[in-house]
Design a protein around this motif. Sequence first.
Motif, PDB file in Angstrom:
ATOM      1  N   PHE A 231      46.940  38.481  42.336  1.00  0.00           N
ATOM      2  CA  PHE A 231      45.626  38.554  41.686  1.00  0.00           C
ATOM      3  C   PHE A 231      44.527  38.777  42.722  1.00  0.00           C
ATOM      4  N   ARG A 232      44.853  39.475  43.768  1.00  0.00           N
ATOM      5  CA  ARG A 232      43.941  39.699  44.886  1.00  0.00           C
ATOM      6  C   ARG A 232      42.591  40.273  44.458  1.00  0.00           C
ATOM      7  N   ASP A 233      42.609  41.202  43.526  1.00  0.00           N
ATOM      8  CA  ASP A 233      41.357  41.823  43.092  1.00  0.00           C
ATOM      9  C   ASP A 233      40.587  40.961  42.096  1.00  0.00           C
ATOM     10  N   ARG A 234      41.136  39.808  41.725  1.00  0.00           N
ATOM     11  CA  ARG A 234      40.478  38.932  40.761  1.00  0.00           C
ATOM     12  C   ARG A 234      40.164  37.561  41.346  1.00  0.00           C
ATOM     13  N   ARG A 235      40.465  37.356  42.609  1.00  0.00           N
ATOM     14  CA  ARG A 235      40.235  36.030  43.185  1.00  0.00           C
ATOM     15  C   ARG A 235      38.743  35.746  43.267  1.00  0.00           C
TER      16      ARG A 235
END
Length: 163
Positions: A72-76
Amino acid sequence: MSEGRRPRLGGLAAQIVKFAAVGGVGLIVDVAVFNLLLLHPMPVAAWPMVAKVVSTALAIVVNWVGNRLWTFRDRRRADAAREAVEFLIASLIGSGVSLLCLGVSHYLLNLTTTVDDNVSTNVIGLLAGSAVRFAAYRWWVFAERGDQTREAVKVTTTVAPTP
């Protein structure tokens, strides 16, 4: 499609594959620590539950790091502490499913061998708990939010003013 380029999995499918990979690493930590602790001859009836709590706690840390930095790197979020607390809550709920399976199997059904304990918690409990955790992570912990709550993962450049 040109040679050397692989098709990219989109959205949900990519997250599920990454979640499974991170979970696999967490599972290795969980199962290894659980079984190492079971080897210790404790004269306490609750030892399998204690061993599972310890192994689960270590796996939660591994999974948070992996899911935060990759799945979920782009949502952290920029607020990593709040994200970690929500991740812990979601993980504990999912882990409760695994502990429930172990408790029912070990104490109610009297299936008390190491194989029985592993099947109940690391197969049945894992599958059911993983579904609960993925849903909680995707739609609560790492849910789409406005840009103000997400951590900036893009590199920004500054342009010098023209004279």
